[in-house]
Design an enzyme around this catalytic site. Structure first.
Site: not given
Length: 498
Positions: A281-282, A288, A332, A352, A417
């Site tokens: 994931r980023h 977040n 991201r 995403e 994502h």
């Protein structure tokens, strides 16, 4: 007869589906402020129905000598089509043979000899037994298709024109069923040797009481018995694919229709070269930290720290091997990969899951604004589509080109994502749809997948950089866990053993 012949070229990193990474062209896809839903909007979406594939009825009959990759191809195809929600089942004649022999031994105490002599065409009794097994397996397959299945794979040698003619005559009695033969040819000594070694070292019950050397010698004799009567497909009227050396060359003849063409295209992209697929994931994003969905926010300070630490971890695992980095078009993921010194490519398909009117909202805000829909999504997360956005089912469909390209490529790192990586992870680990939206893909962790002949091995490398936990557990259910296994199945399922 129209025949198409394809030769595999080196992996194409400049294909039309891929866009060259260019930091200067990166722009924000969405604003960073949470949208205000229109007053007229009463809900956030609806459930998406499964596509109607009831008219799709294909018998895919394998053809090939032992140790030529037939079971590998049939297993890969089953996983791919089931990921796309077709109902697919493999009917393996070898599994049926072993299962019935085991039942006979338990009931009568008589143990059948399945050494190389059993596969000799100079053994009339054994030849008749093998023919009956193949016919019974085909009957089970056809019944299963009639009961609602879409693609039944007859995994057997089917190595003579006589056997193929019998299969053709039987399938022709069933209206609406399509027959395709898939021949796996291999003349690469290294590949054959590796397949033979896998056969005799992976717990095959046929060689339970054999030493490795004796097992190998007997299996080679079995192959020799089949070679004496083997006839490659030359029948001009048949629909077939011939795959040479697991994808190096593909011949396609008389393949028509959407699903048949889809099957052919997928099989043309497979290869057996050793490789690793990395998922990450980023790094932790500003959204977040704030608990918001979607958006196109930048990384948080801890996310930037992960971006700087990622190259050393990847280098430690990949060494000097080539690697291509794939990201989405969102900032991201691009920021996370900016310190990696590899070729970078962006995919719009890797963006995403689109949360529609809920983009930029927290789960608490969604629950307050749309309590009924919030509860409905928890009940069926895979099928629930946000108003103006997507469901997990929609994401699976748009990821199909990514899967195709992943099967063609060698070492790949996908910086993606949570929802996207869940869908890809479920494909490689053959996980059911109901579990897919709850797979745990934590931040600041690299997942390494190593495809094998009959499964996928996994390693996880968490970096000691704190991040928020964005995982929401499946309500009132156990957390799904992938059973990483590369073991081959040797006995038929209960519904195929009768």
């Amino acid at each position: 007869m129209l025949v198409a012949l394809f030769h595999h070229a080196p992996p194409n990193i400049d294909g039309t589906r891929l866009k060259q990474f260019d930091q200067s062209t990166v722009t924000s896809r969405k604003g960073s402020q949470a949208p205000t839903p229109p007053q007229a909007v009463k809900g956030i979406g609806k459930k998406v129905a499964k596509p109607d594939y009831s008219e799709s009825k294909i018998v895919l009959a394998m053809v090939g000598l032992p140790a030529r990759g037939k079971s590998y191809l049939s297993n890969k195809l089953m996983i791919y089509l089931k990921w796309l929600e077709y109902d697919v089942k493999v009917f393996n004649v070898g599994q049926l043979r072993r299962t019935r022999a085991k039942q006979k031994a338990q009931q009568s105490g008589i143990k059948e000899d399945h050494s190389a002599s059993f596969f000799s065409h100079n053994n009339p009794e054994a030849t008749l037994s093998r023919e009956r097994l193949a016919e019974d397996s085909l009957e089970m397959l056809i019944k299963w298709l009639k009961d609602g299945g879409n693609v039944g794979i007859h995994d057997a040698t089917n190595s003579s024109r006589e056997r193929r003619a019998k299969i053709e005559a039987r399938v022709n009695k069933e209206p609406g069923m399509t027959l395709i033969f898939l021949e796996s040819v291999c003349d690469d000594p290294a590949v054959i040797a590796a397949n033979v070694a896998l056969k005799v070292s992976s717990g095959d019950p046929d060689y339970k009481d054999f030493s490795p050397d004796k097992a190998r010698a007997d299996f080679l004799r079995r192959i020799a018995e089949y070679e004496k009567v083997y006839e490659t497909i030359t029948e001009p009227h048949l629909s077939y694919l011939r795959i040479t050396n697991v994808g190096r060359e593909v011949t396609v003849s008389r393949i028509n229709g959407y699903l048949s063409s889809r099957i052919a295209f997928y099989l043309m992209n497979l290869h057996l070269k050793p490789r690793s697929i990395f998922f990450s994931r980023h790094g932790e994003s500003q959204y977040n930290v704030e608990g918001k969905l979607g958006g196109d926010s930048l990384l948080s300070p801890r996310g930037m720290e992960y971006s700087k630490a990622l190259p050393a971890l990847i280098k430690e695992n990949i060494g000097d091997q080539p690697l291509t980095v794939w990201t989405s078009t969102l900032r991201r993921t691009i920021q996370t990969g900016e310190n990696l010194q590899y070729t970078k490519l962006t995919w719009k398909s890797l963006d995403e899951l689109d949360a529609g009117v809920c983009d930029g909202m927290t789960y608490e805000e969604i629950e307050h604004a749309y309590p009924d829909d919030f509860a409905n999504r928890d009940e069926d997360k895979f099928n629930y589509r946000y108003r103006g956005g997507e469901s997990y089912r929609d994401v699976v469909l748009r990821l199909e080109p990514v899967i195709m390209e992943l099967e063609r490529q060698e070492n790949i790192l996908i910086i993606g994502h949570q929802a996207i990586l869940r869908c890809l992870y479920a494909y490689f680990h053959y996980l059911p749809q109901e579990d897919l939206p709850y797979i745990k893909i934590p931040l600041h962790t690299v997942i390494k997948l190593t495809p094998r002949a009959y499964g996928c091995e996994e390693e996880r490398y968490p970096l000691p950089i704190t991040a928020v936990d964005t995982h929401r557990a499946k309500p009132r259910a156990a957390q799904p866990v992938a059973q990483a296994s590369s073991a081959r199945q040797y006995f038929a399922p209960e519904d195929q053993a009768a």
